[in-house]
Design an enzyme around this catalytic site. Sequence first.
Site, PDB file in Angstrom:
ATOM      1  N   TYR A  60      27.788 -53.805  -4.656  1.00  0.00           N
ATOM      2  CA  TYR A  60      28.837 -53.990  -3.657  1.00  0.00           C
ATOM      3  C   TYR A  60      28.487 -55.157  -2.720  1.00  0.00           C
ATOM      4  O   TYR A  60      27.333 -55.367  -2.371  1.00  0.00           O
ATOM      5  CB  TYR A  60      29.042 -52.732  -2.819  1.00  0.00           C
ATOM      6  CG  TYR A  60      29.713 -51.585  -3.546  1.00  0.00           C
ATOM      7  CD1 TYR A  60      30.144 -51.700  -4.863  1.00  0.00           C
ATOM      8  CD2 TYR A  60      29.929 -50.366  -2.909  1.00  0.00           C
ATOM      9  CE1 TYR A  60      30.754 -50.644  -5.520  1.00  0.00           C
ATOM     10  CE2 TYR A  60      30.540 -49.304  -3.553  1.00  0.00           C
ATOM     11  CZ  TYR A  60      30.948 -49.445  -4.857  1.00  0.00           C
ATOM     12  OH  TYR A  60      31.545 -48.388  -5.498  1.00  0.00           O
ATOM     13  N   SER A 218      39.082 -43.739  -5.977  1.00  0.00           N
ATOM     14  CA  SER A 218      40.447 -44.280  -6.044  1.00  0.00           C
ATOM     15  C   SER A 218      41.490 -43.171  -6.103  1.00  0.00           C
ATOM     16  O   SER A 218      42.341 -43.147  -7.002  1.00  0.00           O
ATOM     17  CB  SER A 218      40.604 -45.218  -7.247  1.00  0.00           C
ATOM     18  OG  SER A 218      41.734 -46.056  -7.091  1.00  0.00           O
ATOM     19  N   GLY A 222      44.203 -47.389  -5.999  1.00  0.00           N
ATOM     20  CA  GLY A 222      44.247 -48.739  -5.441  1.00  0.00           C
ATOM     21  C   GLY A 222      45.492 -49.032  -4.617  1.00  0.00           C
ATOM     22  O   GLY A 222      45.911 -50.184  -4.499  1.00  0.00           O
ATOM     23  N   LEU A 224      48.548 -47.632  -5.200  1.00  0.00           N
ATOM     24  CA  LEU A 224      49.780 -47.327  -5.935  1.00  0.00           C
ATOM     25  C   LEU A 224      50.507 -46.128  -5.343  1.00  0.00           C
ATOM     26  O   LEU A 224      51.741 -46.092  -5.292  1.00  0.00           O
ATOM     27  CB  LEU A 224      49.449 -47.051  -7.402  1.00  0.00           C
ATOM     28  CG  LEU A 224      50.642 -46.722  -8.311  1.00  0.00           C
ATOM     29  CD1 LEU A 224      51.429 -47.991  -8.620  1.00  0.00           C
ATOM     30  CD2 LEU A 224      50.169 -46.055  -9.597  1.00  0.00           C
TER      31      LEU A 224
END
Length: 335
Positions: A60, A218, A222, A224
């Site tokens: 990350y 998630s 993301g 949606l």
Amino acid sequence: MSDDLERGPYVRLGRSATLVSRLWLGTVNFSGRVEDADAMRLMDEALDRGINCVDTADIYGWRVHKGHTEELVGRWLARSGVRREDVLLATKVGEEMSERLNDGGLSARHIVAACERSLRRLNVDHVDLYQMHRVDRAAPWDEIWQAMDQLVAAGKVSYVGSSNFAGWNIAAAQECAARRQSFGLVSEQCLYNLAVRHADLEVLPAAGAYGLGVFAWSPLHGGLLSGALRKLAAGTAVKSAQGRAQQLLPGMRSAVEAYERFCGRIGEDPAEVGLAWVLSRPGISGAVIGPRTTEQLDSALRARELVLGEAELAELDAIFPAVGSGGRAPEAWTT
């Protein structure tokens, strides 16, 4: 502490005795999408609101440089000696860290070396949860557990977890750990949300059989499921206009439209409905959230308290059908 806590904001970390918040603060958006000062503030606010797990990975921060997010979390932890005692610190190993040979995967050599580097970046003497970021098909389980057992014995790792494993990977890992008389995996992080429900088939049953806690990453795919169409129309979409959300939206537009109408009808925010659904699922211990703002953090905390009724859950199942005939494999595709 009483096991009554497991009905509140905390659960046991798999079959271990350690308590962890149902919501984990994911840091994948730090170091690029969230400025360092804002990330520091988000970690402060999350801890103040009862989120005691900060989840990161050695890779990350790649938008700046790989390892940058661990360095950031290390600076945050160093602000207070007490803070380290209050935080369950989780990181991951396995992704390619450079173009150098052997600087990735799950060889014993890389696991041990990568853990040492993560400890230096995090400026700590141990991590509470060391997770394999992905399966390494080239690495024998005996080799992996040799390295993990070494780190546990040295006091550098408390628990070992997995991420993005298939059900049979969990079974193989646990059977090998049992032969070695190791504790084995304590948790699995998997992609799971209303739009992507494959984990129902084998990952959740395998995790349940072997005593792993499952934490969904998630949970809004993301963005949606956070009101993507409404945000796109208003020109305010960020994550929902890119990545996983953008890839899935064309084929699921009608379902997302129905979902946003459903949320409007019951008077709830789509992001909170989507996360509440994940937290309501059997076999799911919690979720890894990736807020970029205080408002998104507050929304996730509200979702933790949102209870969806049976009729509402049934309507969501109709909008986003389960894989096959629903439930676990093999019945999901044989009945």
